[in-house]
Design a protein around this motif. Structure first.
Motif, PDB file in Angstrom:
ATOM      1  N   ASN A  77     -12.021  40.349  26.267  1.00 37.13           N
ATOM      2  CA  ASN A  77     -12.800  39.102  26.151  1.00 37.13           C
ATOM      3  C   ASN A  77     -11.927  37.946  25.678  1.00 37.13           C
ATOM      4  O   ASN A  77     -12.349  37.144  24.830  1.00 37.13           O
ATOM      5  CB  ASN A  77     -13.987  39.282  25.202  1.00 37.13           C
ATOM      6  N   THR A  78     -10.739  37.841  26.221  1.00 38.76           N
ATOM      7  CA  THR A  78      -9.786  36.834  25.759  1.00 38.76           C
ATOM      8  C   THR A  78      -9.106  36.155  26.939  1.00 38.76           C
ATOM      9  O   THR A  78      -8.771  36.802  27.938  1.00 38.76           O
ATOM     10  CB  THR A  78      -8.731  37.474  24.839  1.00 38.76           C
ATOM     11  N   VAL A  79      -8.921  34.864  26.794  1.00 42.36           N
ATOM     12  CA  VAL A  79      -8.157  34.067  27.754  1.00 42.36           C
ATOM     13  C   VAL A  79      -6.947  33.505  27.021  1.00 42.36           C
ATOM     14  O   VAL A  79      -7.046  33.089  25.857  1.00 42.36           O
ATOM     15  CB  VAL A  79      -9.010  32.934  28.332  1.00 42.36           C
ATOM     16  N   TYR A  80      -5.821  33.489  27.706  1.00 43.50           N
ATOM     17  CA  TYR A  80      -4.573  33.028  27.116  1.00 43.50           C
ATOM     18  C   TYR A  80      -4.053  31.802  27.865  1.00 43.50           C
ATOM     19  O   TYR A  80      -4.259  31.669  29.073  1.00 43.50           O
ATOM     20  CB  TYR A  80      -3.514  34.130  27.186  1.00 43.50           C
ATOM     21  N   LEU A  81      -3.357  30.955  27.130  1.00 47.11           N
ATOM     22  CA  LEU A  81      -2.655  29.830  27.738  1.00 47.11           C
ATOM     23  C   LEU A  81      -1.224  29.868  27.218  1.00 47.11           C
ATOM     24  O   LEU A  81      -0.973  29.557  26.053  1.00 47.11           O
ATOM     25  CB  LEU A  81      -3.317  28.496  27.394  1.00 47.11           C
ATOM     26  N   GLN A  82      -0.310  30.279  28.075  1.00 44.36           N
ATOM     27  CA  GLN A  82       1.107  30.275  27.738  1.00 44.36           C
ATOM     28  C   GLN A  82       1.671  28.915  28.066  1.00 44.36           C
ATOM     29  O   GLN A  82       1.573  28.458  29.211  1.00 44.36           O
ATOM     30  CB  GLN A  82       1.846  31.361  28.528  1.00 44.36           C
ATOM     31  N   MET A  83       2.262  28.273  27.069  1.00 39.86           N
ATOM     32  CA  MET A  83       2.773  26.916  27.241  1.00 39.86           C
ATOM     33  C   MET A  83       4.279  26.920  26.972  1.00 39.86           C
ATOM     34  O   MET A  83       4.712  27.247  25.859  1.00 39.86           O
ATOM     35  CB  MET A  83       2.078  25.962  26.272  1.00 39.86           C
ATOM     36  N   ASN A  84       5.032  26.571  27.980  1.00 36.16           N
ATOM     37  CA  ASN A  84       6.491  26.523  27.882  1.00 36.16           C
ATOM     38  C   ASN A  84       6.983  25.089  28.058  1.00 36.16           C
ATOM     39  O   ASN A  84       6.280  24.248  28.619  1.00 36.16           O
ATOM     40  CB  ASN A  84       7.123  27.416  28.938  1.00 36.16           C
ATOM     41  N   SER A  85       8.199  24.847  27.599  1.00 33.77           N
ATOM     42  CA  SER A  85       8.831  23.525  27.736  1.00 33.77           C
ATOM     43  C   SER A  85       7.914  22.425  27.236  1.00 33.77           C
ATOM     44  O   SER A  85       7.708  21.402  27.914  1.00 33.77           O
ATOM     45  CB  SER A  85       9.225  23.276  29.200  1.00 33.77           C
ATOM     46  N   LEU A  86       7.372  22.598  26.073  1.00 33.58           N
ATOM     47  CA  LEU A  86       6.419  21.645  25.523  1.00 33.58           C
ATOM     48  C   LEU A  86       7.065  20.301  25.227  1.00 33.58           C
ATOM     49  O   LEU A  86       8.256  20.223  24.877  1.00 33.58           O
ATOM     50  CB  LEU A  86       5.776  22.209  24.263  1.00 33.58           C
ATOM     51  N   LYS A  87       6.281  19.253  25.361  1.00 34.96           N
ATOM     52  CA  LYS A  87       6.741  17.881  25.175  1.00 34.96           C
ATOM     53  C   LYS A  87       5.991  17.252  24.002  1.00 34.96           C
ATOM     54  O   LYS A  87       4.820  17.579  23.765  1.00 34.96           O
ATOM     55  CB  LYS A  87       6.495  17.080  26.446  1.00 34.96           C
ATOM     56  N   PRO A  88       6.614  16.305  23.316  1.00 31.26           N
ATOM     57  CA  PRO A  88       5.939  15.657  22.177  1.00 31.26           C
ATOM     58  C   PRO A  88       4.598  15.018  22.554  1.00 31.26           C
ATOM     59  O   PRO A  88       3.656  15.033  21.752  1.00 31.26           O
ATOM     60  CB  PRO A  88       6.955  14.608  21.730  1.00 31.26           C
ATOM     61  N   GLU A  89       4.500  14.481  23.752  1.00 30.79           N
ATOM     62  CA  GLU A  89       3.257  13.835  24.177  1.00 30.79           C
ATOM     63  C   GLU A  89       2.128  14.837  24.418  1.00 30.79           C
ATOM     64  O   GLU A  89       0.989  14.436  24.679  1.00 30.79           O
ATOM     65  CB  GLU A  89       3.487  12.988  25.435  1.00 30.79           C
ATOM     66  N   GLU A  90       2.423  16.117  24.326  1.00 30.82           N
ATOM     67  CA  GLU A  90       1.391  17.130  24.473  1.00 30.82           C
ATOM     68  C   GLU A  90       0.806  17.567  23.123  1.00 30.82           C
ATOM     69  O   GLU A  90      -0.002  18.499  23.066  1.00 30.82           O
ATOM     70  CB  GLU A  90       1.948  18.320  25.255  1.00 30.82           C
ATOM     71  N   THR A  91       1.210  16.872  22.095  1.00 32.96           N
ATOM     72  CA  THR A  91       0.601  17.086  20.784  1.00 32.96           C
ATOM     73  C   THR A  91      -0.876  16.715  20.857  1.00 32.96           C
ATOM     74  O   THR A  91      -1.226  15.611  21.275  1.00 32.96           O
ATOM     75  CB  THR A  91       1.305  16.234  19.723  1.00 32.96           C
ATOM     76  N   ALA A  92      -1.735  17.659  20.473  1.00 32.15           N
ATOM     77  CA  ALA A  92      -3.175  17.440  20.583  1.00 32.15           C
ATOM     78  C   ALA A  92      -3.912  18.621  19.972  1.00 32.15           C
ATOM     79  O   ALA A  92      -3.324  19.655  19.650  1.00 32.15           O
ATOM     80  CB  ALA A  92      -3.594  17.283  22.045  1.00 32.15           C
ATOM     81  N   LEU A  93      -5.203  18.453  19.870  1.00 32.98           N
ATOM     82  CA  LEU A  93      -6.101  19.560  19.536  1.00 32.98           C
ATOM     83  C   LEU A  93      -6.497  20.209  20.861  1.00 32.98           C
ATOM     84  O   LEU A  93      -6.979  19.523  21.767  1.00 32.98           O
ATOM     85  CB  LEU A  93      -7.313  19.037  18.792  1.00 32.98           C
ATOM     86  N   TYR A  94      -6.244  21.500  20.963  1.00 28.49           N
ATOM     87  CA  TYR A  94      -6.501  22.221  22.207  1.00 28.49           C
ATOM     88  C   TYR A  94      -7.788  23.026  22.066  1.00 28.49           C
ATOM     89  O   TYR A  94      -7.947  23.788  21.094  1.00 28.49           O
ATOM     90  CB  TYR A  94      -5.336  23.139  22.546  1.00 28.49           C
ATOM     91  N   TYR A  95      -8.665  22.858  23.037  1.00 29.09           N
ATOM     92  CA  TYR A  95      -9.953  23.532  23.058  1.00 29.09           C
ATOM     93  C   TYR A  95     -10.060  24.456  24.265  1.00 29.09           C
ATOM     94  O   TYR A  95      -9.557  24.127  25.339  1.00 29.09           O
ATOM     95  CB  TYR A  95     -11.093  22.524  23.189  1.00 29.09           C
ATOM     96  N   CYS A  96     -10.781  25.559  24.102  1.00 26.98           N
ATOM     97  CA  CYS A  96     -11.210  26.325  25.263  1.00 26.98           C
ATOM     98  C   CYS A  96     -12.718  26.167  25.406  1.00 26.98           C
ATOM     99  O   CYS A  96     -13.428  25.877  24.428  1.00 26.98           O
ATOM    100  CB  CYS A  96     -10.803  27.789  25.172  1.00 26.98           C
TER     101      CYS A  96
END
Length: 125
Positions: A77-96
Motif C-alpha cells: 500500500n505504498t507509492v514511491y517517488l525517486q528523485m534524482n539530480s535535484l535542483k534548488p528550485e524544487e524546494t517545496a512541500l511534497y504531497y501525495c
C-alpha cells in the motif's frame, strides 16, 4: 475513507537524491491512482507525477522527466517517488494524493479526493 502519509523528505544538496514514500491506508488502495504534487511558499500546488492503479501507466511533468521515477507496491500500500539530480528550485512541500479514477492520470489537483499532510524537501545550492 483513505488516509495518506508521506515520508522521506529532508535536506539535500543540489544534484543529490531523495526517495519519498506515500503510505496509504484503506482496503481499496489498489483502485486509486496516486499523484505527487509540490508547493513552494507563496506558489500554487504543482503536479509532479502520477501512477495509475495498476502501476502500468505513469505521467510526469516535463521538468522532472528522466530524473524522477514514480512506482507503487500494492502489496505494501505504498507509492514511491525517486528523485534524482535535484535542483534548488524544487524546494517545496511534497504531497501525495489519491484519485478514485484509478486509470486516469490527472494533473489537476482538483481531481484528487484524498491528500496527505506533506513532507518537506529542501535542496541547497
Amino acid at each position: 475513507q483513505v488516509q495518506l502519509v508521506e515520508s522521506g523528505g529532508g535536506l539535500v544538496q543540489a544534484g543529490g537524491s531523495l526517495r519519498l514514500s506515500c503510505a496509504v491506508s484503506g482496503r481499496t488502495f489498489g483502485r486509486y491512482a496516486i499523484g505527487w504534487f509540490r508547493q513552494a511558499p507563496g506558489k500554487e500546488r504543482d503536479f509532479v507525477a502520477v501512477i495509475a492503479w495498476s502501476g502500468g501507466s505513469t505521467y510526469y511533468r516535463d521538468s522532472v522527466e528522466g530524473r524522477f521515477t514514480i512506482c507503487r507496491d500494492n502489496a505494501k500500500n505504498t507509492v514511491y517517488l525517486q528523485m534524482n539530480s535535484l535542483k534548488p528550485e524544487e524546494t517545496a512541500l511534497y504531497y501525495c494524493a489519491a484519485s478514485s479514477d484509478g486509470s486516469i492520470l490527472y494533473v489537476d489537483p482538483r481531481q484528487y479526493d484524498y491528500w496527505g499532510q506533506g513532507t518537506q524537501v529542501t535542496v541547497s545550492s
